[in-house]
Motif scaffolding. Structure first.
Motif, PDB file in Angstrom:
ATOM      1  N   ARG A  67      40.277  31.135  51.611  1.00  0.00           N
ATOM      2  CA  ARG A  67      40.304  31.839  50.336  1.00  0.00           C
ATOM      3  C   ARG A  67      41.440  32.863  50.350  1.00  0.00           C
ATOM      4  NH1 ARG A  67      35.149  30.869  48.163  1.00  0.00           N
ATOM      5  NH2 ARG A  67      36.019  31.439  46.142  1.00  0.00           N
TER       6      ARG A  67
ATOM      7  N   GLY B 195      49.513  38.434  42.160  1.00  0.00           N
ATOM      8  CA  GLY B 195      48.191  37.823  42.198  1.00  0.00           C
ATOM      9  C   GLY B 195      48.184  36.445  41.583  1.00  0.00           C
ATOM     10  N   ASN B 196      48.891  36.285  40.467  1.00  0.00           N
ATOM     11  CA  ASN B 196      48.942  34.984  39.795  1.00  0.00           C
ATOM     12  C   ASN B 196      49.642  33.947  40.669  1.00  0.00           C
ATOM     13  OD1 ASN B 196      47.768  36.318  37.644  1.00  0.00           O
ATOM     14  ND2 ASN B 196      49.667  36.523  36.483  1.00  0.00           N
TER      15      ASN B 196
ATOM     16  N   ALA C 297      47.709  32.478  43.470  1.00  0.00           N
ATOM     17  CA  ALA C 297      46.488  31.765  43.068  1.00  0.00           C
ATOM     18  C   ALA C 297      45.268  32.428  43.690  1.00  0.00           C
ATOM     19  CB  ALA C 297      46.562  30.288  43.449  1.00  0.00           C
ATOM     20  N   ALA C 298      45.216  33.745  43.574  1.00  0.00           N
ATOM     21  CA  ALA C 298      44.181  34.531  44.242  1.00  0.00           C
ATOM     22  C   ALA C 298      42.787  34.193  43.738  1.00  0.00           C
ATOM     23  CB  ALA C 298      44.449  36.016  44.038  1.00  0.00           C
ATOM     24  N   ASP C 299      41.849  34.144  44.660  1.00  0.00           N
ATOM     25  CA  ASP C 299      40.443  33.992  44.289  1.00  0.00           C
ATOM     26  C   ASP C 299      39.888  35.304  43.759  1.00  0.00           C
ATOM     27  OD1 ASP C 299      39.767  31.178  45.215  1.00  0.00           O
ATOM     28  OD2 ASP C 299      40.642  32.017  47.030  1.00  0.00           O
TER      29      ASP C 299
ATOM     30  N   ALA D 236      39.872  33.598  33.162  1.00  0.00           N
ATOM     31  CA  ALA D 236      39.656  34.380  34.383  1.00  0.00           C
ATOM     32  C   ALA D 236      39.229  35.799  34.074  1.00  0.00           C
ATOM     33  CB  ALA D 236      40.913  34.384  35.244  1.00  0.00           C
TER      34      ALA D 236
ATOM     35  N   SER E 161      35.931  37.804  36.106  1.00  0.00           N
ATOM     36  CA  SER E 161      36.299  39.209  36.308  1.00  0.00           C
ATOM     37  C   SER E 161      35.131  40.149  36.088  1.00  0.00           C
ATOM     38  CB  SER E 161      37.461  39.592  35.380  1.00  0.00           C
ATOM     39  OG  SER E 161      38.657  38.956  35.782  1.00  0.00           O
TER      40      SER E 161
ATOM     41  N   SER F  22      46.898  39.530  34.277  1.00  0.00           N
ATOM     42  CA  SER F  22      46.347  38.694  35.340  1.00  0.00           C
ATOM     43  C   SER F  22      45.740  37.415  34.782  1.00  0.00           C
ATOM     44  CB  SER F  22      45.275  39.461  36.129  1.00  0.00           C
ATOM     45  OG  SER F  22      44.762  38.645  37.165  1.00  0.00           O
ATOM     46  N   THR F  23      46.001  36.321  35.469  1.00  0.00           N
ATOM     47  CA  THR F  23      45.338  35.050  35.160  1.00  0.00           C
ATOM     48  C   THR F  23      44.361  34.678  36.272  1.00  0.00           C
ATOM     49  OG1 THR F  23      47.144  33.797  36.198  1.00  0.00           O
ATOM     50  CG2 THR F  23      47.312  34.228  33.817  1.00  0.00           C
ATOM     51  N   ARG F  24      44.028  35.633  37.106  1.00  0.00           N
ATOM     52  CA  ARG F  24      43.073  35.465  38.183  1.00  0.00           C
ATOM     53  C   ARG F  24      41.956  36.499  38.005  1.00  0.00           C
ATOM     54  NH1 ARG F  24      44.114  30.742  39.542  1.00  0.00           N
ATOM     55  NH2 ARG F  24      42.718  31.078  41.312  1.00  0.00           N
TER      56      ARG F  24
ATOM     57  N   ALA G 292      40.222  39.707  38.303  1.00  0.00           N
ATOM     58  CA  ALA G 292      40.853  40.957  38.736  1.00  0.00           C
ATOM     59  C   ALA G 292      40.073  42.168  38.252  1.00  0.00           C
ATOM     60  CB  ALA G 292      42.292  41.029  38.220  1.00  0.00           C
TER      61      ALA G 292
END
Length: 282
Positions: free
Chosen positions: A69, A158-159, A162-164, A194, A199, A238-240, A242
């Motif tokens: 991860r 972060g994007n 590809a951060a979990d 996300a 989030s 952010s697209t992860r 966050a």
């Protein structure tokens, strides 16, 4: 951060240097939640945990987390920001059609211990704990002497990874009488999938773990330890999954003492690491 937490940094710089914590804008009203209550860098060593006499010394062990991860840790601000006003005051995209200064200097305790040093130290400790569980850790900055990066670049790291989970670590600087406690900010209303359930769930897990470990929720911002924000570029872009964690108020004497002490920073770090592990396993 809200207007009440502007930090007074003890130096004057040419050209309108923005001296503040994380944000100039007033946070949006909390949004009710319906869910339940870049380049990689080598993780550096951190001091051994020291039991804090103030808070509970134990954190409930989270479920096992599979290796592989990716977690991005974003220690707020940077040590060189204060001496580079032109760079950090440069306007950059902040999401929702907004622009904001690239970064800010952060706040400090009344005795002068800076937010950027606190966030860097805690992030290193969190990273060491996570790496020990097989989690790949990426930092948004590589030291505590540089400038930036800007908020849009921090989100991009972060994007790109590809951060979990992306966890931005900060501390507040409110001068309001009696202001104390932590809060966890998340982007609202969400701009992508996300920023929705993932989030808000991350925010709740972090909030619950901090509270269970003996940290008090904020009595001056947000509600029940959570703060819905539409003005924070790092979250908006952010697209992860966050969140941004304001660990406490550096202008509060008791919280300043905890943040200044090695054992206090280890307590924050152990709790945040446990929260991230619990989120990844959920």
């Amino acid at each position: 951060m809200v207007a009440v937490r502007r930090a007074i940094v003890p130096f004057l710089l040419a050209g309108a240097l923005l001296l503040t914590g994380c944000s100039d804008d007033v946070p949006a009203a909390p949004v009710p939640l319906t869910t339940r209550t870049v380049t990689p860098t080598t993780v550096t060593s951190a001091p051994s945990p020291v039991t804090s006499p103030v808070l509970s010394s134990s954190v409930a062990a989270p479920p096992p987390v599979a290796s592989g991860r990716v977690v991005v840790l974003d220690p707020g601000h940077n040590g060189g920001n204060g001496s580079h006003p032109a760079e950090i005051n440069r306007q950059v995209p902040a999401g929702r059609g907004q622009t904001k200064p690239c970064n800010t200097t952060g706040t400090a305790t009344n005795a002068g211990y800076p937010e950027h040093a606190f966030t860097w130290d805690v992030a290193q400790r969190v990273g060491k704990a996570l790496a020990g569980k097989g989690i790949r850790v990426v930092y948004t900055r590589q030291n505590d002497t540089g400038v930036g990066p800007c908020v849009d670049r921090r989100a991009a790291i972060g994007n790109e990874a590809a951060a979990d989970a992306v966890v931005s670590i900060h501390a507040d600087g409110s001068t309001a009488a009696g202001a104390n406690g932590f809060h966890v900010a998340y982007s609202a209303p969400p701009l992508n999938a996300a920023q929705g359930e993932p989030s808000t769930r991350l925010a709740q897990v972090v909030r619950d773990t901090l509270r269970t470990s003996g940290f008090s929720t904020s009595n001056y911002i947000g509600g029940n330890g959570l703060s819905a924000r539409s003005d924070l570029g790092g979250l908006n872009l952010s697209t992860r999954p966050a969140v941004l964690v304001e660990c406490g108020n550096m202008r509060n004497a008791a919280e300043a003492a905890r943040m200044t002490s090695e054992e206090g920073r280890q307590q924050y770090a152990s709790t945040l690491a446990a929260a991230i592990e619990a989120y990844l396993a959920s």
